[in-house]
Structures are given as C-alpha cells and as structure tokens.
Write a protein that holds these residues in place. Structure first.
Motif, PDB file in Angstrom:
ATOM      1  N   GLY A  80       5.304   0.720  11.537  1.00  0.00           N
ATOM      2  CA  GLY A  80       5.823  -0.394  10.751  1.00  0.00           C
ATOM      3  C   GLY A  80       5.930  -0.104   9.269  1.00  0.00           C
ATOM      4  N   VAL A  81       6.177   1.155   8.902  1.00  0.00           N
ATOM      5  CA  VAL A  81       6.311   1.524   7.490  1.00  0.00           C
ATOM      6  C   VAL A  81       7.665   1.055   6.968  1.00  0.00           C
ATOM      7  N   ASP A  82       7.655   0.490   5.778  1.00  0.00           N
ATOM      8  CA  ASP A  82       8.889  -0.040   5.189  1.00  0.00           C
ATOM      9  C   ASP A  82       9.670   1.037   4.435  1.00  0.00           C
ATOM     10  N   ILE A  83       8.948   1.880   3.689  1.00  0.00           N
ATOM     11  CA  ILE A  83       9.594   2.889   2.850  1.00  0.00           C
ATOM     12  C   ILE A  83       8.975   4.257   3.138  1.00  0.00           C
ATOM     13  N   VAL A  84       9.807   5.244   3.422  1.00  0.00           N
ATOM     14  CA  VAL A  84       9.335   6.615   3.634  1.00  0.00           C
ATOM     15  C   VAL A  84       9.986   7.500   2.579  1.00  0.00           C
ATOM     16  N   LEU A  85       9.155   8.102   1.734  1.00  0.00           N
ATOM     17  CA  LEU A  85       9.628   9.012   0.696  1.00  0.00           C
ATOM     18  C   LEU A  85       9.114  10.408   1.018  1.00  0.00           C
ATOM     19  N   GLY A  86      10.022  11.302   1.396  1.00  0.00           N
ATOM     20  CA  GLY A  86       9.638  12.658   1.757  1.00  0.00           C
ATOM     21  C   GLY A  86      10.604  13.674   1.183  1.00  0.00           C
ATOM     22  N   THR A  87      10.313  14.925   1.423  1.00  0.00           N
ATOM     23  CA  THR A  87      11.190  16.004   0.968  1.00  0.00           C
ATOM     24  C   THR A  87      12.529  15.921   1.696  1.00  0.00           C
ATOM     25  N   GLU A  88      13.613  16.050   0.963  1.00  0.00           N
ATOM     26  CA  GLU A  88      14.951  15.988   1.540  1.00  0.00           C
ATOM     27  C   GLU A  88      15.501  17.401   1.727  1.00  0.00           C
ATOM     28  N   ILE A  89      16.107  17.666   2.881  1.00  0.00           N
ATOM     29  CA  ILE A  89      16.632  18.997   3.160  1.00  0.00           C
ATOM     30  C   ILE A  89      18.127  19.064   2.883  1.00  0.00           C
ATOM     31  N   GLU A  90      18.588  20.253   2.500  1.00  0.00           N
ATOM     32  CA  GLU A  90      20.013  20.475   2.278  1.00  0.00           C
ATOM     33  C   GLU A  90      20.708  20.720   3.616  1.00  0.00           C
ATOM     34  N   THR A  91      21.937  20.240   3.734  1.00  0.00           N
ATOM     35  CA  THR A  91      22.713  20.448   4.963  1.00  0.00           C
ATOM     36  C   THR A  91      24.116  20.934   4.622  1.00  0.00           C
ATOM     37  N   TYR A  92      24.742  21.596   5.599  1.00  0.00           N
ATOM     38  CA  TYR A  92      26.116  22.053   5.432  1.00  0.00           C
ATOM     39  C   TYR A  92      26.812  21.991   6.783  1.00  0.00           C
ATOM     40  N   LYS A  93      27.854  21.174   6.864  1.00  0.00           N
ATOM     41  CA  LYS A  93      28.606  20.986   8.098  1.00  0.00           C
ATOM     42  C   LYS A  93      27.704  20.677   9.297  1.00  0.00           C
ATOM     43  N   GLY A  94      26.769  19.771   9.073  1.00  0.00           N
ATOM     44  CA  GLY A  94      25.923  19.306  10.165  1.00  0.00           C
ATOM     45  C   GLY A  94      24.745  20.192  10.492  1.00  0.00           C
ATOM     46  N   ARG A  95      24.532  21.253   9.716  1.00  0.00           N
ATOM     47  CA  ARG A  95      23.397  22.146   9.962  1.00  0.00           C
ATOM     48  C   ARG A  95      22.512  22.230   8.719  1.00  0.00           C
ATOM     49  N   ALA A  96      21.220  22.473   8.951  1.00  0.00           N
ATOM     50  CA  ALA A  96      20.281  22.620   7.845  1.00  0.00           C
ATOM     51  C   ALA A  96      20.412  24.020   7.245  1.00  0.00           C
ATOM     52  N   ILE A 103       0.838  -1.190   0.000  1.00  0.00           N
ATOM     53  CA  ILE A 103       0.000   0.000   0.000  1.00  0.00           C
ATOM     54  C   ILE A 103       0.874   1.242   0.000  1.00  0.00           C
ATOM     55  N   VAL A 104       0.449   2.245  -0.756  1.00  0.00           N
ATOM     56  CA  VAL A 104       1.134   3.535  -0.812  1.00  0.00           C
ATOM     57  C   VAL A 104       0.152   4.601  -0.368  1.00  0.00           C
ATOM     58  N   ALA A 105       0.530   5.407   0.620  1.00  0.00           N
ATOM     59  CA  ALA A 105      -0.390   6.423   1.147  1.00  0.00           C
ATOM     60  C   ALA A 105       0.321   7.745   1.356  1.00  0.00           C
ATOM     61  N   PHE A 155      -4.463   0.539   5.785  1.00  0.00           N
ATOM     62  CA  PHE A 155      -3.002   0.586   5.766  1.00  0.00           C
ATOM     63  C   PHE A 155      -2.403  -0.569   6.574  1.00  0.00           C
ATOM     64  N   SER A 156      -2.958  -0.833   7.749  1.00  0.00           N
ATOM     65  CA  SER A 156      -2.407  -1.862   8.636  1.00  0.00           C
ATOM     66  C   SER A 156      -2.691  -3.277   8.150  1.00  0.00           C
ATOM     67  N   SER A 157      -3.628  -3.428   7.220  1.00  0.00           N
ATOM     68  CA  SER A 157      -3.965  -4.771   6.729  1.00  0.00           C
ATOM     69  C   SER A 157      -2.990  -5.270   5.662  1.00  0.00           C
ATOM     70  N   CYS A 158      -2.155  -4.356   5.156  1.00  0.00           N
ATOM     71  CA  CYS A 158      -1.236  -4.717   4.074  1.00  0.00           C
ATOM     72  C   CYS A 158       0.147  -5.077   4.610  1.00  0.00           C
ATOM     73  N   GLY A 159       0.800  -5.998   3.949  1.00  0.00           N
ATOM     74  CA  GLY A 159       2.109  -6.455   4.394  1.00  0.00           C
ATOM     75  C   GLY A 159       3.222  -5.496   4.046  1.00  0.00           C
ATOM     76  N   GLY A 160       3.138  -4.836   2.878  1.00  0.00           N
ATOM     77  CA  GLY A 160       4.130  -3.840   2.467  1.00  0.00           C
ATOM     78  C   GLY A 160       3.552  -2.446   2.616  1.00  0.00           C
TER      79      GLY A 160
END
Length: 493
Positions: A142-158, A22-24, A116-121
């Motif tokens: 129990g989510v297997d894959i999380v696809l979200g917005t990625e943030i830029e970082t520099y020397k350990g800071r956002a 399932i994808v939500a 959502f909880s009834s699905c294996g993936g």
C-alpha cells in the motif's frame, strides 16, 4: 552526527498516526537485509537464464569491494549494468510483478512494518531500480510513492546505465524527497545507515533501525494483501553461495533430468516405480486406491480428479496405480504431449465436442483430469470443469503434494516445454499422492446435485486434505496476473 544518535524504531509511538506520512528506506530498513544481490540474481536468472546469473556471480566480488569500500553508488551501477544490459523492459517488469514480491515479502522487518503500516501516507526511497520494487511496494504494502533509481532504455530494452541524477543514495535521496514534498515535512523518517541522514533530516521525527541478524521476518499472513500468484523457477533466494551451487548443479541436473525423462517415456508404466526410486524420484501413497472396475455396458470407468502440481501429475498417478491411464487437459504444449508415456487428450473448450470425447474415454476405462492452473506455490485449488460431473458418478478425488529443493516445475511466463525438465532437475523430487474416498451417492449428480455443486465439493475435499483455502480465482485470473494472457497454449508450440 551519526544515525545512531537518533532514537531506535522501538521508541516510535503509533497513536494518532493515521494522518501522518512516513518515509522509509527499503534495503536494511523496511527489509531486514541490506544485501540486494539476491533480488538482482532473481531477475538475472528469470529473464537472462543461467549464463546471465553466472556473469553476475563472477562480477559480485568486484561489486562488493566497490559497494562497501569505495562508493555505494558506483557499486550499484555495476550490478545494475550487469543485470539489466540488453534486457527487454517488459521482461524486467514481468519479473518484478510475478517473481520478486514473494521473496521481498519473506524479508520484511517486523518493527519497521509496525510503524510503517500505522501511517496513512507511505513513501519509500531506495537505491534499487524503481522498476524492480514498485509492483511489490504498491500492490502489496500500500505504498503511495516509490522513489528509486531510474534506468536508461533504448527501443524497449535496458541499456544498463542509470538516468540522471544517478543512483538514489545520500543527497540524491534527499533531493528526490524535496521534489515530491517541497517545503512540507513528512512526519516520520526511517533509516539504517549514515548515508540516509540527508533525507531523514527533512522529516519531523527520525528513527534508526538497527541491524539485527536474529530478528525474524514478518509473518506473511500479516501483509495487507496475500501473495497468491507467484511464478519463478528458483525456490530459494539466490545468495552468492546458493547461486554458485545452482550454476554448478545445472549441467549435471539437466543430464539427470534427461535420464529420468527417458525412463518415464520409454519404460512400461508397471515397471517404473522401483526404477524411479533408484534414480532419485520418491513416490509415496496415502489412502486406498479404488480397485479396477470390471467393465459392463452401463458402467463407466473411474474419473480421478487431482489438483495440478506439474506435468508429471498423471504419470506418477498411473505409476502408483500400476497401469496407464489417459489424462485430459485444456492446455498442453506439443512437446509435452509427444514425450508423455500415457495418452494425453487436449480438449477443445467446446462443450458438445468435449462431452463426446470424455464419454468415449470413460467407456474405455479410467480417466485422469488435472485442472491446470493450481500449483504448489498457490494456496488455492481451481474448480475442475463441471462438465465431468455430469458424465460420471464414479469420481475419486486425489490430493497431490510435491517437494522440490531447487527448481519449481511449473511456469506461466517461461517455456512451458521446459517444465518437466526443471522438475526432474531437482536432486530428490518427491510426490505424495493421497487417494480420497470415492464420492458417495448423495454428492453426485444422480442424487439431484447440480454439476457445479459436485465440482465445488470435490474442490473442497481436496483443499481440506492439503490445508489450502478455496477461492474464486480461475486459471485465466492466474495467467492474466502473471503473464498478461489467458494461458492458452497454441497447437503449434
């Protein structure tokens, strides 16, 4: 084609879904609300403080106009920049792990979770930065894959900016799904608005989650994993209105906390009860406190064993007993020790040395032990050191409950010396203290019980009084889960 042409979530059957994927979407689909301001505000306040929250609130009207009327992507880039710019990535990860799960769990959509909880993936697509949501989704849902917005970082800071291809909305979600699944079609796609159609069309079955403000959130006890550990200063989810009230209250609340702290530090304990009541602190008592023991050579003082709420525990217990009683703990900041109106003794964790200290204190009179680590936000009680059970049979369990409307008075990751201030900044902080019966002879070490059995029994009766569940978690477990340390407060803090 609009999303309302898809069948609604209620029409999705659950039979034979164990092998399906399932994808939500997150906001508005897996969660009831599409508004994400409150979660950004939690990170802003927890990591950046009240000034960062104020800045976020001032920008929120501009963000709303962009988000709802011009571009969802541009609006989200604005709120991400204002929230994250300059923050340490480790601090954001810490807030996502220790603060956000509780608030996310209180907004789960029951119908979406049923499917959502009834699905294996399980895969979640979200425009929210992945760094904010991944700990909750993977650890608690129990989510297997999380696809979200990625943030830029520099020397350990956002930096406040987002990585290519930008905010994960519309076609960006569909492209992200293709990169993961290729030509394989997930069985179910869930969404709640037209911008989610691109990724939903990549799924074999598509279901629409209609907006329903009246639907109640999923009961927390139905989650696959209970949220036991939680660490944040704010009690309520900071919507724009709540955030405004918090910001307006903090200057006055801080002054009020200083007044209350001055009263507690300077006024003699026997005189404090009515003065505290006059300045908004309510103390209530249940049960019958034991009478003061007449000292003799062979009789020790009473050991009061309480669960831990805030650093004010032993002070308010002393106030209700109308006498100053020393308190012992394994960890206390130097500042808290200085301002305490009662004697506080920090133990050494060396058994022989601690036993000597405790014996001397009990010979002089009563004593309070409040095992640090159990707070009003954790549904369990930590067992107090069995060492105490070996040294006295005059043990009185004390169950403590407190009520706060704005700020939590404990923290594991923040400045410990501010704990008392935050508790006393609440408009009407309340303590309810229940004195339980003194341990009878058959439950003491004198009757042949081991010290661990006595300790476990005390934990059990306190937990039953508060309707809590005992666990095997230790104080170290809590600090490792929330702060990635063992919770030791060094002497120079």
């Amino acid at each position: 084609m609009g999303i309302t042409t898809f069948p609604t979530i209620e029409k999705c059957t659950l039979e034979g879904r164990a092998r399906d994927t399932i994808v939500a979407n997150l906001d508005g689909t897996l969660l009831r609300s599409k508004a994400s301001f409150a979660y950004f505000a939690l990170v802003a306040f927890d990591v950046g403080g009240v000034l960062r929250l104020l800045f976020l609130l001032l920008v929120s009207p501009f963000f709303s106009i962009l988000y709802y009327f011009i571009s969802e992507s541009v609006g989200l880039q604005v709120i991400i920049f204002v929230t994250f710019v300059g923050m340490k990535v480790s601090d954001i990860e810490s807030a996502a792990r220790a603060v956000l799960p509780k608030f996310y769990s209180e907004d789960l959509h029951p119908e979406s979770w049923r499917v959502f909880s009834s699905c294996g993936g399980r895969c979640v697509l979200t425009s929210t930065p992945r760094i904010m949501v991944e700990p909750f989704l993977k650890d608690y849902l129990g989510v297997d894959i999380v696809l979200g917005t990625e943030i830029e970082t520099y020397k350990g800071r956002a930096t406040g900016f987002v990585r290519s291809p930008g905010v994960l909305v519309g076609k960006n979600k569909a492209n992200a799904l293709r990169r993961i699944f290729g030509e394989t079609q997930p069985e179910i796609g869930l969404g709640n608005c037209d911008t989610e159609i691109p990724y939903m069309t990549l799924c074999k079955e598509r279901y629409y989650v209609p907006r329903n403000p009246r639907i109640k959130a999923l009961c927390i006890n139905k989650l696959p994993k209970p949220i036991i550990f939680h660490d944040a200063r704010l009690i309520k989810k900071p919507t724009p209105l709540t955030s405004l009230l918090i910001i307006l209250w903090i200057p006055f609340g801080f002054l009020l906390a200083c007044v209350r702290l001055s009263v507690m530090s300077l006024l003699p304990i026997p005189l404090q009860y009515y003065v505290l009541l006059a300045i908004g602190i309510r103390l209530t008592i249940k049960g019958t406190p034991p009478p003061r023991i007449k000292k003799s050579k062979d009789q020790s003082g009473v050991l009061f064993v309480s669960c831990h709420r805030t650093l004010c525990d032993p002070i308010f217990l002393s106030v209700l007993l109308s006498r100053s009683i020393p308190a012992v703990t394994y960890s206390l900041s130097r500042f808290s020790e200085i301002i305490s109106p009662i004697k506080t003794v920090r133990l050494t964790r060396e058994r022989a040395s601690d036993a000597s200290i405790i014996k001397q204190l009990l010979k002089k009179g009563d004593l309070i032990i409040f095992p640090e680590g159990t707070t009003s936000r954790e549904p369990f009680l930590l067992r107090f050191s069995s060492l105490f059970a070996e040294l006295t049979d005059e043990i009185v369990p004390v169950a403590m409950e407190n009520k706060m409307s704005m700020f939590h008075g404990t923290t594991t990751r923040g400045w410990k010396w501010m704990d008392a201030f935050f508790f006393l900044m609440n408009p009407r902080p309340t303590y309810e203290i229940t004195f339980l019966n003194k341990l009878s002879y058959e439950f003491t070490c004198k009757s042949g019980k081991s010290s661990h059995e006595v300790a476990n029994y005390v934990q059990k009766v306190i937990a039953e009084t508060l309707s809590y569940e005992c666990t095997t978690f230790t104080r170290k477990d809590k600090y490792m889960a929330l702060a990635r340390n063992d919770g030791t407060v060094v002497k120079n803090t």
